[in-house]
Motif scaffolding. Structure first.
Motif, PDB file in Angstrom:
ATOM      1  N   ARG A  32     -20.915 -61.877  29.433  1.00 30.82           N
ATOM      2  CA  ARG A  32     -21.932 -61.554  28.582  1.00 30.82           C
ATOM      3  C   ARG A  32     -22.089 -62.027  27.237  1.00 30.82           C
ATOM      4  O   ARG A  32     -21.270 -62.274  26.700  1.00 30.82           O
ATOM      5  N   PRO A  33     -23.234 -62.797  26.875  1.00 28.16           N
ATOM      6  CA  PRO A  33     -24.615 -62.868  27.496  1.00 28.16           C
ATOM      7  C   PRO A  33     -24.723 -63.967  28.663  1.00 28.16           C
ATOM      8  O   PRO A  33     -23.896 -64.837  28.381  1.00 28.16           O
ATOM      9  N   SER A  34     -25.022 -63.650  29.824  1.00 25.02           N
ATOM     10  CA  SER A  34     -25.112 -64.535  31.082  1.00 25.02           C
ATOM     11  C   SER A  34     -26.258 -64.883  31.457  1.00 25.02           C
ATOM     12  O   SER A  34     -27.200 -64.026  31.756  1.00 25.02           O
ATOM     13  N   ALA A  35     -26.460 -66.237  31.671  1.00 26.32           N
ATOM     14  CA  ALA A  35     -27.666 -66.775  32.289  1.00 26.32           C
ATOM     15  C   ALA A  35     -27.695 -66.756  33.756  1.00 26.32           C
ATOM     16  O   ALA A  35     -28.728 -67.032  34.450  1.00 26.32           O
ATOM     17  N   MET A  36     -26.572 -66.206  34.402  1.00 29.11           N
ATOM     18  CA  MET A  36     -26.419 -66.175  35.838  1.00 29.11           C
ATOM     19  C   MET A  36     -25.555 -64.850  36.027  1.00 29.11           C
ATOM     20  O   MET A  36     -24.472 -65.001  36.384  1.00 29.11           O
ATOM     21  N   PRO A  37     -26.263 -63.962  36.034  1.00 32.27           N
ATOM     22  CA  PRO A  37     -25.822 -62.493  35.938  1.00 32.27           C
ATOM     23  C   PRO A  37     -25.055 -62.225  37.275  1.00 32.27           C
ATOM     24  O   PRO A  37     -24.046 -61.519  37.085  1.00 32.27           O
ATOM     25  N   ASN A  38     -25.092 -62.589  38.607  1.00 34.49           N
ATOM     26  CA  ASN A  38     -24.294 -62.706  39.419  1.00 34.49           C
ATOM     27  C   ASN A  38     -22.866 -62.832  39.183  1.00 34.49           C
ATOM     28  O   ASN A  38     -21.720 -62.290  39.793  1.00 34.49           O
ATOM     29  N   MET A  39     -22.603 -63.879  38.391  1.00 39.56           N
ATOM     30  CA  MET A  39     -21.264 -64.522  37.979  1.00 39.56           C
ATOM     31  C   MET A  39     -20.554 -63.245  37.178  1.00 39.56           C
ATOM     32  O   MET A  39     -19.446 -63.548  37.075  1.00 39.56           O
ATOM     33  N   LEU A  40     -21.084 -62.307  36.961  1.00 38.00           N
ATOM     34  CA  LEU A  40     -20.689 -61.245  36.206  1.00 38.00           C
ATOM     35  C   LEU A  40     -19.480 -60.422  37.071  1.00 38.00           C
ATOM     36  O   LEU A  40     -18.516 -59.782  36.564  1.00 38.00           O
ATOM     37  N   THR A  41     -19.673 -60.692  38.285  1.00 36.80           N
ATOM     38  CA  THR A  41     -18.909 -60.206  39.350  1.00 36.80           C
ATOM     39  C   THR A  41     -17.824 -60.955  39.699  1.00 36.80           C
ATOM     40  O   THR A  41     -16.853 -60.672  40.628  1.00 36.80           O
ATOM     41  N   ALA A  42     -17.629 -61.975  38.995  1.00 35.50           N
ATOM     42  CA  ALA A  42     -16.615 -63.322  39.544  1.00 35.50           C
ATOM     43  C   ALA A  42     -15.147 -62.579  39.796  1.00 35.50           C
ATOM     44  O   ALA A  42     -14.588 -63.136  40.846  1.00 35.50           O
TER      45      ALA A  42
ATOM     46  N   CYS B 134     -21.068 -46.723  42.532  1.00 36.65           N
ATOM     47  CA  CYS B 134     -21.299 -46.875  43.962  1.00 36.65           C
ATOM     48  C   CYS B 134     -20.419 -47.977  44.616  1.00 36.65           C
ATOM     49  O   CYS B 134     -20.524 -49.221  43.846  1.00 36.65           O
ATOM     50  N   PRO B 135     -20.162 -48.037  45.638  1.00 33.41           N
ATOM     51  CA  PRO B 135     -19.657 -49.444  46.533  1.00 33.41           C
ATOM     52  C   PRO B 135     -21.208 -50.117  47.009  1.00 33.41           C
ATOM     53  O   PRO B 135     -22.153 -49.472  47.539  1.00 33.41           O
ATOM     54  N   ASN B 136     -21.214 -51.275  46.657  1.00 29.50           N
ATOM     55  CA  ASN B 136     -22.503 -52.075  46.883  1.00 29.50           C
ATOM     56  C   ASN B 136     -22.220 -53.485  47.168  1.00 29.50           C
ATOM     57  O   ASN B 136     -21.100 -53.882  46.430  1.00 29.50           O
ATOM     58  N   TRP B 137     -23.015 -54.353  47.508  1.00 27.93           N
ATOM     59  CA  TRP B 137     -22.951 -55.894  47.652  1.00 27.93           C
ATOM     60  C   TRP B 137     -23.005 -56.303  46.292  1.00 27.93           C
ATOM     61  O   TRP B 137     -23.714 -56.186  45.321  1.00 27.93           O
ATOM     62  N   HIS B 138     -22.093 -57.436  45.961  1.00 31.01           N
ATOM     63  CA  HIS B 138     -22.144 -57.701  44.629  1.00 31.01           C
ATOM     64  C   HIS B 138     -23.085 -58.453  44.047  1.00 31.01           C
ATOM     65  O   HIS B 138     -23.418 -58.429  43.084  1.00 31.01           O
ATOM     66  N   GLU B 139     -23.911 -59.127  45.114  1.00 33.17           N
ATOM     67  CA  GLU B 139     -25.293 -59.850  44.803  1.00 33.17           C
ATOM     68  C   GLU B 139     -26.437 -58.836  44.000  1.00 33.17           C
ATOM     69  O   GLU B 139     -27.359 -59.184  43.489  1.00 33.17           O
ATOM     70  N   PHE B 140     -26.168 -57.417  44.170  1.00 26.55           N
ATOM     71  CA  PHE B 140     -27.230 -56.613  43.519  1.00 26.55           C
ATOM     72  C   PHE B 140     -26.868 -56.596  41.781  1.00 26.55           C
ATOM     73  O   PHE B 140     -27.597 -56.097  41.061  1.00 26.55           O
ATOM     74  N   ALA B 141     -25.951 -57.298  41.591  1.00 18.08           N
ATOM     75  CA  ALA B 141     -25.589 -57.707  39.858  1.00 18.08           C
ATOM     76  C   ALA B 141     -26.750 -57.975  39.258  1.00 18.08           C
ATOM     77  O   ALA B 141     -27.143 -57.537  38.260  1.00 18.08           O
ATOM     78  N   ALA B 142     -27.843 -58.966  39.810  1.00 15.65           N
ATOM     79  CA  ALA B 142     -28.645 -59.722  39.098  1.00 15.65           C
ATOM     80  C   ALA B 142     -29.545 -58.681  38.796  1.00 15.65           C
ATOM     81  O   ALA B 142     -30.587 -58.528  37.696  1.00 15.65           O
ATOM     82  N   SER B 143     -30.082 -57.556  39.876  1.00 14.71           N
ATOM     83  CA  SER B 143     -31.030 -56.714  39.666  1.00 14.71           C
ATOM     84  C   SER B 143     -30.422 -55.480  38.650  1.00 14.71           C
ATOM     85  O   SER B 143     -31.344 -55.056  37.755  1.00 14.71           O
ATOM     86  N   ASN B 144     -29.158 -55.311  38.743  1.00 16.72           N
ATOM     87  CA  ASN B 144     -28.638 -54.316  37.623  1.00 16.72           C
ATOM     88  C   ASN B 144     -28.775 -54.912  36.354  1.00 16.72           C
ATOM     89  O   ASN B 144     -29.191 -54.273  35.479  1.00 16.72           O
ATOM     90  N   GLU B 145     -28.508 -56.136  35.976  1.00 11.89           N
ATOM     91  CA  GLU B 145     -28.491 -56.794  34.798  1.00 11.89           C
ATOM     92  C   GLU B 145     -29.841 -56.663  34.122  1.00 11.89           C
ATOM     93  O   GLU B 145     -30.170 -56.794  32.915  1.00 11.89           O
TER      94      GLU B 145
END
Length: 503
Positions: free
Chosen positions: A430-440, A334-345
Motif C-alpha cells: 500500500r498504497p496500491s493502484a492494483m489492489p488485487n496485488m496486495l494478495t500476491a 473469512c476464507p474467500n477468493w483472493h480477487e475480492f481484495a479489490a472490493s475490500n480495498e
C-alpha cells in the motif's frame, strides 16, 4: 463457478439461440449425449441440418494481425472480472486486428448448456469459449482445438512468452485434460481461496488475544485450523467491535463444496486417490470416492464445529454473500477468493490483511478456481486463426496488466512475467493502484504444488459437486452426522462415476 466475482452481462447475445432440448429429455441426459457427440469428433458434420458454413475471408497483407479484418467473433464467458475488464476495453484489439468481438456473459450453468449444444451442432456460434476445467474442459475437451497446433502455425502471431510463461500449476489445471502434450485452453483467470482478515482489529486486540489464547494470532504459515477456530470464538466472546469472528460461504451451493474442500485437503482427505493428479491433469476414470476415509470424517467434524460458531447467516451465503458481509463489518475474517481484495480495498482501504489458509494435520490447502479460454474445434481454418488472435491478445502480458489496472473488472495475471514487472511488484504494498496485488504473497504460496487445492477434473464433476454440497448441508442442519454425511456422499459419487459420462 470458477471462483471469480460475478458481474452482469455487458452485451446482448448475438444471433439466434441454440436448438431447444427435445421434450421429455432432461438437461443432464442431453449434456451427456452431447459430450458423446463431441467426443466422437463431431467437428464438421452439422447435426442441425443447416447448410455448410462459409469460412471467414483472409486478406493478403504483410501484417499478420490484420489478415482477418472485417471478421466478427463471438466469445462466450462466465461473468467474471477479467471478461468485464476486456469487454470495457475492446477497442485496442479491434484497432490492432480489424476484428469485432461480441462478448456474451452468462452464469456458469447456462454457459455450459450453450457450449454443449454449440459443440454438438457441428457449427460454431461461439468461436471462443470460457472453458471451465470441470464443466467444459473435462467433458468436452475433444470439442476444443489443441492450441499447440496454432502456436506452431507460422502464418499467425506467436504466443507472447510461449506456454512456459504461464504459471505451471495453472497451465495444467486450466489448460489440459488427460494428455500432457495437448493444451486446450490458455489460463485466463486464477481465483484462489485465501484468508481475508481485519488487520486493524487483529492489531488492536493482538496482545489480549495472545494472552488469552496462548499463541500469536497473527496469520502465518504456522497457523492451524484449530487456532483459526479459537480466534473466531475469541472475537465472538471477547469484543463488541464486530458481531462474529468468522463467516463462510456455506449455502447449499457450489460455494459450500469450495469452502469445505480447503479443510478436507488440509486434513489429508480427498475425493479420490491420487487427488493431485486427478485435479491437475484430470481423468475420465477416477476410481472409487475416498470421502468415507477417517481423514474425511475428521475434516467434516471440524468443519461442522467451525460453522457452529460462525455467523449463522453463513448457511445462506455464497462467495458474494460472505464477501459482502466481510465488507459490511459483520465478521472479522473469512476464507474467500483472493480477487475480492479489490472490493475490500475500495470499501475499507488499509484495514484488511491477506494470508494463505491455515494448515491442518496434513498441510495447508487453498482452493484454486481458475479457468482457461479455448477455441471451438467446429471452427473452420481461417475462423480458427482469427479466434487464435483474440486468444493470444486476451491472455497477453500487456492485456493482463491492463486488466489488473481496470476499474471495470480486473482479475489477476496468470503469467509469471507480469508479476515480475516493477510496477506490479510495487503494487504489492500500500498504497496500491492494483489492489488485487496486495494478495500476491498469499497466492504465491497457495499456487505452489504442495499447497494448491484442486477439485477433481472429471467429466461427471457437476453431479458429484451437487452430491457433496447437498450432504454437507444436511450435516450443517443437524440431519446427518459428519461421518455419515461423508459416507453417503461417497456412495452417491461412486454411483455417478460407475455410470460414467457417456451411456
Amino acid at each position: 463457478m470458477s471462483g471469480a466475482t460475478h458481474r452482469s452481462s455487458r452485451r446482448a447475445e448475438p444471433g439466434a439461440g441454440p436448438p431447444p432440448a427435445a421434450v421429455g429429455t432432461t438437461r443432464r441426459t442431453l449434456l451427456r449425449g452431447l459430450a458423446g457427440a463431441a467426443g466422437a469428433g463431431l467437428t464438421g458434420a452439422a447435426l442441425s441440418g443447416c447448410s455448410s458454413p462459409k469460412d471467414v475471408a483472409r486478406a493478403s497483407t504483410s501484417d499478420p494481425w490484420r489478415q482477418f479484418a472485417g471478421t466478427t467473433l463471438n466469445f462466450i464467458s462466465e461473468n467474471t472480472a477479467p471478461t468485464a475488464a476486456i469487454a470495457a476495453n475492446l477497442a485496442p484489439f479491434t484497432e490492432l486486428t480489424g476484428i469485432r468481438v461480441n462478448i456474451v456473459t452468462l452464469e456458469l450453468t447456462a454457459l455450459v448448456q450453450k457450449v454443449a449444444l454449440d459443440l454438438a451442432s457441428g457449427q460454431s456460434q461461439y468461436q471462443i469459449i470460457y472453458a471451465d476445467p470441470y464443466q467444459v474442459l473435462a467433458p468436452y475437451s475433444k470439442g476444443l482445438v489443441d492450441l499447440r497446433e496454432l502456436a506452431a502455425d507460422s502464418s499467425v502471431p506467436h504466443l507472447t512468452g510461449g506456454f512456459g510463461d504461464f504459471i505451471p500449476t495453472q497451465l495444467e489445471a486450466a489448460g489440459k485434460f488427460e494428455d500432457r502434450d495437448k493444451v486446450f485452453a490458455l489460463p485466463y483467470d486464477c481465483p484462489t481461496m485465501i484468508w481475508h482478515y481485519r488487520k486493524d482489529l487483529f492489531d488492536k486486540h493482538h496482545d489480549a488475544m495472545s494472552n488469552d489464547l496462548g499463541f500469536d494470532p497473527t496469520p502465518s504459515a504456522d497457523t492451524t485450523w484449530d487456532q483459526y477456530a479459537a480466534i473466531a470464538k475469541w472475537f465472538n466472546d471477547k469484543t463488541d467491535d464486530i458481531p462474529y469472528g468468522t463467516g463462510h460461504q456455506a449455502k447449499q451451493h457450489d460455494s459450500l463444496m469450495c469452502d469445505f474442500s480447503n479443510v478436507l485437503w488440509s486434513y489429508g482427505g480427498d475425493y479420490f486417490d491420487n487427488g493431485k493428479a486427478v485435479g491437475s491433469l484430470g481423468t475420465t476414470d477416477p476410481g472409487r470416492c475416498r470421502l468415507g476415509s477417517d481423514e474425511a470424517a475428521e475434516a467434516a467434524a471440524f468443519y461442522d464445529r467451525l460453522l457452529a460458531s460462525a455467523d449463522p447467516a453463513s448457511r445462506t451465503w455464497d462467495w458474494d454473500g460472505v464477501g459482502a458481509a466481510f465488507r459490511a463489518g459483520r465478521i472479522a475474517m473469512c476464507p474467500n477468493w483472493h480477487e475480492f481484495a479489490a472490493s475490500n480495498e475500495a470499501t475499507m482501504p488499509g484495514k484488511v490483511g491477506y494470508a494463505r489458509l491455515p494448515k491442518g494435520p496434513a498441510r495447508s490447502a487453498s482452493h484454486y478456481g481458475g479457468t482457461g479460454i479455448g477455441i471451438s474445434a467446429n471452427t473452420l481454418p481461417n475462423e480458427r486463426r482469427a479466434a487464435w488472435l483474440f486468444t493470444v491478445w486476451a491472455t497477453a502480458p500487456r492485456t493482463q496488466l491492463a486488466n489488473l489496472k481496470s476499474r471495470a473488472g480486473g482479475g489477476t495475471p496468470t503469467r509469471t512475467s507480469v508479476y515480475e514487472l516493477p510496477e506490479v511488484r510495487k503494487a504489492e504494498k500500500r498504497p496500491s493502484a492494483m489492489p488485487n496485488m496486495l494478495t500476491a504473497n498469499a497466492v504465491d504460496e497457495a499456487w505452489k504444488p504442495a499447497n494448491i487445492g484442486l477439485r477433481p477434473k472429471i467429466p461427471m464433476w457437476n453431479e458429484c459437486d451437487t452430491a457433496i454440497y447437498t450432504q454437507l448441508s444436511r450435516m450443517l442442519l443437524g440431519d446427518a452426522k459428519p461421518a455419515e454425511a461423508m459416507r453417503d456422499t461417497a456412495d452417491r459419487i461412486d454411483r455417478i462415476v460407475a455410470r460414467g459420462w457417456v451411456s
